[in-house]
Design a protein around this motif. Structure first.
Motif, PDB file in Angstrom:
ATOM      1  N   ALA A  71       0.760  -1.281  -0.115  1.00 39.11           N
ATOM      2  CA  ALA A  71      -0.105   0.018   0.148  1.00 39.11           C
ATOM      3  C   ALA A  71       0.963   1.382   0.150  1.00 39.11           C
ATOM      4  O   ALA A  71       0.475   2.163  -0.808  1.00 39.11           O
ATOM      5  N   MET A  72       2.033   1.250   0.680  1.00 40.18           N
ATOM      6  CA  MET A  72       2.919   2.143   0.854  1.00 40.18           C
ATOM      7  C   MET A  72       3.392   2.675  -0.471  1.00 40.18           C
ATOM      8  O   MET A  72       3.615   3.664  -0.995  1.00 40.18           O
ATOM      9  N   GLU A  73       3.683   1.536  -1.325  1.00 38.19           N
ATOM     10  CA  GLU A  73       4.242   1.781  -2.913  1.00 38.19           C
ATOM     11  C   GLU A  73       3.209   2.170  -3.809  1.00 38.19           C
ATOM     12  O   GLU A  73       3.576   3.097  -4.560  1.00 38.19           O
ATOM     13  N   GLY A  78       1.643   7.216  -6.794  1.00 36.95           N
ATOM     14  CA  GLY A  78       0.608   8.159  -7.054  1.00 36.95           C
ATOM     15  C   GLY A  78       1.207   9.325  -6.810  1.00 36.95           C
ATOM     16  O   GLY A  78       1.045  10.257  -7.626  1.00 36.95           O
ATOM     17  N   PHE A  79       2.172   9.682  -5.939  1.00 37.32           N
ATOM     18  CA  PHE A  79       3.026  11.077  -5.882  1.00 37.32           C
ATOM     19  C   PHE A  79       3.709  11.073  -7.085  1.00 37.32           C
ATOM     20  O   PHE A  79       3.903  12.316  -7.745  1.00 37.32           O
ATOM     21  N   ASP A 176       9.700  10.624   0.375  1.00 37.30           N
ATOM     22  CA  ASP A 176       9.850   9.979   1.480  1.00 37.30           C
ATOM     23  C   ASP A 176       8.626   9.255   2.010  1.00 37.30           C
ATOM     24  O   ASP A 176       7.679   9.866   1.954  1.00 37.30           O
ATOM     25  N   THR A 177       8.869   8.082   2.308  1.00 40.14           N
ATOM     26  CA  THR A 177       7.566   6.881   2.860  1.00 40.14           C
ATOM     27  C   THR A 177       7.962   6.486   4.028  1.00 40.14           C
ATOM     28  O   THR A 177       9.077   6.278   4.341  1.00 40.14           O
ATOM     29  N   GLY A 178       6.852   5.755   4.768  1.00 44.28           N
ATOM     30  CA  GLY A 178       7.030   5.098   6.130  1.00 44.28           C
ATOM     31  C   GLY A 178       5.899   4.479   6.378  1.00 44.28           C
ATOM     32  O   GLY A 178       4.920   4.985   5.976  1.00 44.28           O
ATOM     33  N   VAL A 179       5.994   3.566   7.448  1.00 46.95           N
ATOM     34  CA  VAL A 179       4.980   2.992   7.798  1.00 46.95           C
ATOM     35  C   VAL A 179       5.151   2.896   9.541  1.00 46.95           C
ATOM     36  O   VAL A 179       6.241   2.720  10.063  1.00 46.95           O
ATOM     37  N   LYS A 180       4.074   3.365  10.182  1.00 50.05           N
ATOM     38  CA  LYS A 180       4.211   3.223  11.680  1.00 50.05           C
ATOM     39  C   LYS A 180       3.059   2.654  12.295  1.00 50.05           C
ATOM     40  O   LYS A 180       2.037   2.797  11.852  1.00 50.05           O
TER      41      LYS A 180
END
Length: 244
Positions: A71-73, A78-79, A176-180
């Motif tokens: 999902a992050m990808e 999309g960006f 920049d992307t990330g998951v928390k």
């Protein structure tokens, strides 16, 4: 989900070049804040294109079968898609040539925060304390990183509004992307017109409790009372606590 969102032109600018988008469904919810640049309505066009194109890409490509990193990808792509379309539109239309925008997104999905970010709009997590999720792509942040100035000095540096990365300025952009893990904290997304006027500790006090709509109004009003030198946008999101 509880969501509050508000954008305001401020007291100095004649045009509001900020845009935001909020989306809520049973599978996921997200907010986007974009702060355009370019003048002569170009920034307004760029920020609106960013939130529209990113949202459209997510709607088309994000499915429930994807895990959080997939999902992050999708969000990152999309960006990149939005960046390309803004850049191409700018090259084809002289009146908006050179326009660009920041873009900051936070999504709540499956017990996680998924975020993506370009520029100096910010995302914060507000629980027992306030913590900045994103890192500014700005001249002063680079000076802080190099140890040449302190974070406190960066807040008042004369070149604090110069950004080093933006959407639509070049054919491609680093996102920049990330998951928390998400445990019921509030998320605050905002443009620099808010954080230039209000300290992080004040953001925490104003945004941690109460109805999100009332909180964003309080934040925007405070920024305007202190000069309203830029457009001001704030989005607050709060979901149920889940086991990540």
């Amino acid at each position: 989900m509880r969501i509050g969102a508000l954008t305001d032109v401020g007291r100095v600018r004649k045009i509001n070049e900020d845009s935001f988008r909020i989306f809520e469904s049973e599978e996921y919810s997200y907010g986007i804040v974009a702060d355009g640049m370019g003048g002569h309505q170009a920034g307004e066009v760029a920020s609106a294109m960013a939130v529209d194109e990113i949202s459209a890409y997510i709607d088309e490509h994000l499915s429930g079968e994807l895990d959080r990193f997939q999902a992050m990808e999708v969000i990152r792509q999309g960006f990149l898609s939005a960046n390309r379309k803004i850049y191409e539109f700018s090259c084809e239309n002289e009146r908006v040539m050179g326009m660009g925008t920041t873009a900051t997104l936070c999504m709540l999905r499956g017990g996680y925060i998924i975020f993506a970010h370009v520029g100096d709009s910010r995302a914060y997590m507000i629980g027992d304390t306030i913590s900045q999720i994103t890192r500014d792509h700005s001249y002063v942040q680079e000076l802080v990183k190099l140890g040449q100035i302190t974070p406190e000095q960066a807040k008042h540096h004369p070149r604090r509004n110069i950004i080093t990365r933006a959407m639509g300025v070049e054919k491609t952009v680093k996102v920049d992307t990330g998951v928390k893990p998400y445990n019921g904290e509030r998320l605050l997304l905002c443009s620099d017109g808010l954080v230039d006027e209000i300290e992080d500790s004040e953001l925490f006090d104003a945004a941690r409790d109460g109805d999100p709509d009332e909180c964003v109004r309080r934040l925007v009003n405070t920024a305007n009372e202190r000069g309203g030198n830029d457009n001001i946008t704030a989005v607050i999101m709060e979901g149920e606590m889940t086991d990540a």
